[in-house]
Structures are given as structure tokens and as C-alpha cells.
Design a protein around this motif. Structure first.
Motif, PDB file in Angstrom:
ATOM      1  N   SER A 136       0.850  -1.196   0.000  1.00  0.00           N
ATOM      2  CA  SER A 136       0.000   0.000   0.000  1.00  0.00           C
ATOM      3  C   SER A 136       0.883   1.242   0.000  1.00  0.00           C
ATOM      4  O   SER A 136       2.013   1.220   0.509  1.00  0.00           O
ATOM      5  CB  SER A 136      -0.904   0.001   1.226  1.00  0.00           C
ATOM      6  N   ALA A 137       0.340   2.324  -0.546  1.00  0.00           N
ATOM      7  CA  ALA A 137       1.089   3.584  -0.562  1.00  0.00           C
ATOM      8  C   ALA A 137       1.271   4.101   0.858  1.00  0.00           C
ATOM      9  O   ALA A 137       2.261   4.754   1.166  1.00  0.00           O
ATOM     10  CB  ALA A 137       0.346   4.613  -1.415  1.00  0.00           C
ATOM     11  N   GLY A 138       0.327   3.786   1.715  1.00  0.00           N
ATOM     12  CA  GLY A 138       0.421   4.228   3.112  1.00  0.00           C
ATOM     13  C   GLY A 138       1.658   3.653   3.790  1.00  0.00           C
ATOM     14  O   GLY A 138       2.363   4.350   4.518  1.00  0.00           O
ATOM     15  N   VAL A 139       1.953   2.389   3.540  1.00  0.00           N
ATOM     16  CA  VAL A 139       3.127   1.751   4.155  1.00  0.00           C
ATOM     17  C   VAL A 139       4.403   2.176   3.424  1.00  0.00           C
ATOM     18  O   VAL A 139       5.391   2.559   4.038  1.00  0.00           O
ATOM     19  CB  VAL A 139       2.982   0.212   4.135  1.00  0.00           C
ATOM     20  N   ALA A 140       4.381   2.118   2.109  1.00  0.00           N
ATOM     21  CA  ALA A 140       5.611   2.382   1.347  1.00  0.00           C
ATOM     22  C   ALA A 140       6.035   3.842   1.438  1.00  0.00           C
ATOM     23  O   ALA A 140       7.212   4.148   1.555  1.00  0.00           O
ATOM     24  CB  ALA A 140       5.424   1.982  -0.111  1.00  0.00           C
TER      25      ALA A 140
ATOM     26  N   ASN B 177       1.895   7.770   2.611  1.00  0.00           N
ATOM     27  CA  ASN B 177       0.985   8.660   1.888  1.00  0.00           C
ATOM     28  C   ASN B 177      -0.178   7.825   1.366  1.00  0.00           C
ATOM     29  O   ASN B 177      -0.226   7.470   0.198  1.00  0.00           O
ATOM     30  CB  ASN B 177       1.755   9.321   0.728  1.00  0.00           C
ATOM     31  N   PRO B 178      -1.114   7.480   2.270  1.00  0.00           N
ATOM     32  CA  PRO B 178      -2.175   6.545   1.889  1.00  0.00           C
ATOM     33  C   PRO B 178      -3.045   7.075   0.747  1.00  0.00           C
ATOM     34  O   PRO B 178      -3.341   8.274   0.691  1.00  0.00           O
ATOM     35  CB  PRO B 178      -3.015   6.419   3.169  1.00  0.00           C
TER      36      PRO B 178
ATOM     37  N   LEU C  16      -4.516   2.769  -3.845  1.00  0.00           N
ATOM     38  CA  LEU C  16      -3.210   2.092  -3.783  1.00  0.00           C
ATOM     39  C   LEU C  16      -3.118   1.281  -2.499  1.00  0.00           C
ATOM     40  O   LEU C  16      -2.433   1.647  -1.551  1.00  0.00           O
ATOM     41  CB  LEU C  16      -2.065   3.106  -3.851  1.00  0.00           C
ATOM     42  N   VAL C  17      -3.879   0.175  -2.487  1.00  0.00           N
ATOM     43  CA  VAL C  17      -3.882  -0.703  -1.317  1.00  0.00           C
ATOM     44  C   VAL C  17      -3.253  -2.038  -1.720  1.00  0.00           C
ATOM     45  O   VAL C  17      -3.089  -2.330  -2.901  1.00  0.00           O
ATOM     46  CB  VAL C  17      -5.322  -0.911  -0.787  1.00  0.00           C
ATOM     47  N   SER C  18      -2.907  -2.814  -0.715  1.00  0.00           N
ATOM     48  CA  SER C  18      -2.243  -4.086  -0.976  1.00  0.00           C
ATOM     49  C   SER C  18      -3.224  -5.085  -1.599  1.00  0.00           C
ATOM     50  O   SER C  18      -4.334  -5.266  -1.102  1.00  0.00           O
ATOM     51  CB  SER C  18      -1.705  -4.621   0.348  1.00  0.00           C
TER      52      SER C  18
ATOM     53  N   VAL D 228       4.241  -0.821  -5.122  1.00  0.00           N
ATOM     54  CA  VAL D 228       2.983  -0.067  -5.089  1.00  0.00           C
ATOM     55  C   VAL D 228       2.378   0.033  -6.500  1.00  0.00           C
ATOM     56  O   VAL D 228       3.092   0.306  -7.462  1.00  0.00           O
ATOM     57  CB  VAL D 228       3.211   1.357  -4.528  1.00  0.00           C
ATOM     58  N   GLY D 229       1.076  -0.184  -6.595  1.00  0.00           N
ATOM     59  CA  GLY D 229       0.365  -0.023  -7.872  1.00  0.00           C
ATOM     60  C   GLY D 229       0.467  -1.260  -8.740  1.00  0.00           C
ATOM     61  O   GLY D 229       0.453  -2.393  -8.249  1.00  0.00           O
TER      62      GLY D 229
END
Ligand SMILES: [Zn+2]
Ligand SMILES: [Zn+2]
Length: 376
Positions: A230-234, A237-238, A242-244, A341-342
């Protein structure tokens, strides 16, 4: 999977075909000297707003930085010193060759126009190029060679989404986007012309919008290792899209697995430097760490360090790794390549091969998105 294509016609008959973007070429290098030659179509050489000459076949023009000016010459001798030099294509098929001489670099082929000036102590080389020709170049530069049409379509849509979402990124420097990784890689006309142009044309104007109808962050990576990040973890910036997601498609691909060994002594010192209460006497089994699913932290007891930091410090291919302790060395067994991500490119390549369409691929890796066709 359902695909919703919203056709937005703000202006009837509006078209992106004629629309151009300006891209700074060799932007990561400080060009001081180049050679430009005409390849296809008719070109005029214009210097400080007046026409100098019409370029004939393979007529090479040598341009070097001379203080704030450009020194221009051809094979017959010097032509003059100018503030700006333009190669203007007289038709839509125009193609020219640009070779970086100092510093020595690639020889690349580009479509449409080229403007040269001196800025920031280098030659600023700007390619004014039709949108879809630019996108085709990006698709080739950003995608591996073994892709099929639907994958190229997905990449074309992501490249177009990035373009419109970042069109003002370099406004203050006098161009739209640069050709480096800072924006998106662009190395001129694609060599795999036919299939890439047809992918760009087939998705003409299509972009990806998020739930708030703005252009999404159109990220992708080489291989997610079986589960995207997810963008939040990487990136802390959630983004809702862009989620897992689990990815069964990339697991037999070339970049699905990797491994690396690190001397146990170095690993212990590294962990000690990050506050871990470990020593060379610590039973090596305690270094073991397993990521069946993605985890954010490597932990021993109450001590922890982000997997992201380990990836960066040891230059690992991904954060998706397991650790197996050993007396002499520890083994890091990893999955995937990139930030995760993505869209997973190798997963998407496989999806395309087994029959998924580009919209299904995009909807698989990006959640709750909308594919829309932009007007002019
Ligand atoms: Zn840039
Ligand atoms: Zn994947």
C-alpha cells in the motif's frame, strides 16, 4: 471485471492528436555539445527567430555551448552564435536524430520539433512532441520487451495519467516534463513501433481517475512478489486506490525471487547500531524472520527496524524478504523487485498473456478507480 468508460466530450470533435507537450531531453545530464540531424520529413533550422536553412538528408548540425550562446556549425563550417536554435518539422512525419557529444551519451531518435537554448549552465534541449508519440516513447522506455498489446495499453494509460497529472511539474523551467525518472523515462521514438503505437491509439485519451475524480498516482513496479504494497506503508501517503492486493500472476516471472547473504558479524553490528540487544552469542535462530504476507518491521523481541530501511541500507530488491540466521552468514530470501505499489508489471504481463484486457488489469491493481477519456 466490469469496466466503466466514461466518455467526457466537453468540446465536440476535440482531439488530442494535434496537442503537443514539451519534454526536456537528456535532462539528467549537463549537455554542452550535441549533434542533430534530420532523418524523416522536412526541417527548417531557425536561429534567433530567422530561418537559416532547410535541412537535407543527414545534414548534421553541430551545436556547442559557448558562454550564454549556442555555437552552430555544419560540415561546411561555422554558421554563427545564437541565443536559441530551433529545428522545426514542416510535416507530421518529422523525425530527427540527437547525439550527445559532451558529455558523450546516447544517440536517440525523436519526432517533431526541437528547441535549444542555454539555461542552468547547460544546453536545454526541448522536444515539442505530439502527445501520443511522447506516450509511445514512454511506454517503451518504462516497459520490458516481452509485453503484449493489452499490457502496452495499460502502460499507455498510466503514462497518459502521469502526464496530465503532472503537466505543470517543470513550469518554472520552461517545459512540461523531463525525460528522466523524476517524471517518466522517455528515450525518443519507440523501436517496437507498430504494437506500441497501436496500444497508444487504442486507448486514445484514456486516463485513470481516483474517487475524487483527480488523476491517480499512476505507480507501477517490476514485480510485487505475490502481494502489492500500500502507498500508506511504502510512502506514508495513503491512497484509497493504492492498497495491498494479492497477486498470483507474477510468481513464476523472472524477478519473482532473489536472495542475498550477509556476514553474520555485519548483521549483528548493523542491528546493534539500530538499538537491538543482540551479540555474536545470540542464537542465530533468533535472527530468523518470515514474511508470508508483507510486514512493515523486522523484529527480534521488542526491538524493530522498518523493512524499508533494511532494503535501502543493504540495497535489496524489495522489502518483501525473509531472514534465515546462520553461524557465518545470514541468508535473505526475497520476493519481487521494486517498491511494490500499484501495478505489478510482471503480473500484468502474465494477465495480458492469458487474456485479460487492459482495463481489467488496471482495475485489478488499482482499487475503486474510474477510466475516463479526457477531452482536449
Ligand atoms: Zn521531471
Ligand atoms: Zn506481482
Amino acid at each position: 471485471m466490469r469496466f466503466v468508460l466514461i466518455l467526457i466530450f466537453v468540446a465536440l470533435f476535440s482531439s488530442l492528436w494535434g496537442q503537443s507537450v514539451s519534454i526536456s531531453l537528456f535532462n539528467d545530464q549537463s549537455l554542452r555539445s550535441i549533434v542533430v540531424s534530420q532523418m524523416l520529413g522536412k526541417y527548417s533550422l531557425i536561429a534567433d527567430s530567422s530561418k537559416l536553412l532547410e535541412l537535407t538528408n543527414d545534414d548534421a548540425i553541430y551545436i556547442s555551448m559557448y558562454g550564454e550562446k549556442l555555437a552552430v556549425r555544419n560540415s561546411r563550417g561555422p554558421i554563427g552564435f545564437f541565443n536559441s536554435v530551433k529545428f522545426v518539422s514542416r510535416d507530421s512525419v518529422g523525425m530527427f536524430r540527437l547525439a550527445a557529444v559532451n558529455p558523450k551519451g546516447d544517440v536517440r531518435q525523436y519526432n517533431n520539433n526541437l528547441s535549444l537554448s542555454v539555461a542552468f549552465y547547460r544546453i536545454l534541449a526541448i522536444n515539442e512532441v505530439e502527445v501520443d508519440k511522447y506516450l509511445s516513447g514512454v511506454v517503451e522506455a518504462e516497459t520490458g520487451p516481452n509485453a503484449s498489446l493489452e499490457l502496452y495499453k495499460a502502460q499507455a494509460v498510466l503514462a497518459r495519467t502521469f502526464l496530465y497529472g503532472n503537466i505543470h511539474k517543470h513550469n518554472t523551467e520552461g517545459f512540461d516534463l523531463c525525460d528522466g525518472e523524476h517524471c517518466q523515462a522517455y528515450k525518443g521514438c519507440p523501436m517496437r513501433n507498430a504494437i506500441i503505437y497501436s496500444a497508444t491509439r487504442a486507448t486514445f485519451g484514456v486516463v485513470v481517475l481516483g474517487p475524487d475524480s483527480s488523476y491517480i498516482t499512476s505507480s507501477f513496479h517490476a514485480n510485487c512478489g505475490g502481494e502489492t504494497e500500500s502507498a500508506g506503508v511504502a510512502w506514508l501517503n495513503p491512497k484509497s486506490y493504492l492498497v495491498s492486493v494479492k497477486d498470483p500472476f507474477c510468481q513464476n516471472s523472472p524477478m519473482a525471487q532473489w536472495s542475498k547473504t550477509i556476514p553474520t558479524e555485519q548483521w549483528v553490528t548493523y542491528l546493534q547500531n539500530h538499538g537491538f540487544k543482540v551479540s555474536l552469542k545470540t542464537p542465530v535462530i533468533q535472527f530468523d524472520f518470515s514474511q508470508i504476507n508483507r510486514r512493515q518491521y523486522y523484529r527480534i523481541g521488542k526491538d524493530s527496524i522498518p523493512t524499508k530501511q533494511i532494503r535501502s541500507d543493504f540495497k535489496l530488491r524489495s522489502t518483501f524478504f525473509s531472514v534465515i540466521g546462520g553461524q557465518k552468514e545470514i541468508l535473505i530470501k526475497g520476493k519481487g523487485y521494486g517498491h511494490g505499489v500499484g501495478m505489478c508489471q510482471e503480473g500484468a504481463i502474465q494477465m495480458a498473456k492469458i487474456g485479460y484486457k487492459y482495463d481489467e488489469i488496471l482495475n485489478y491493481y488499482f482499487k475503486g478507480i474510474l477510466l475516463a477519456r479526457v477531452p482536449k
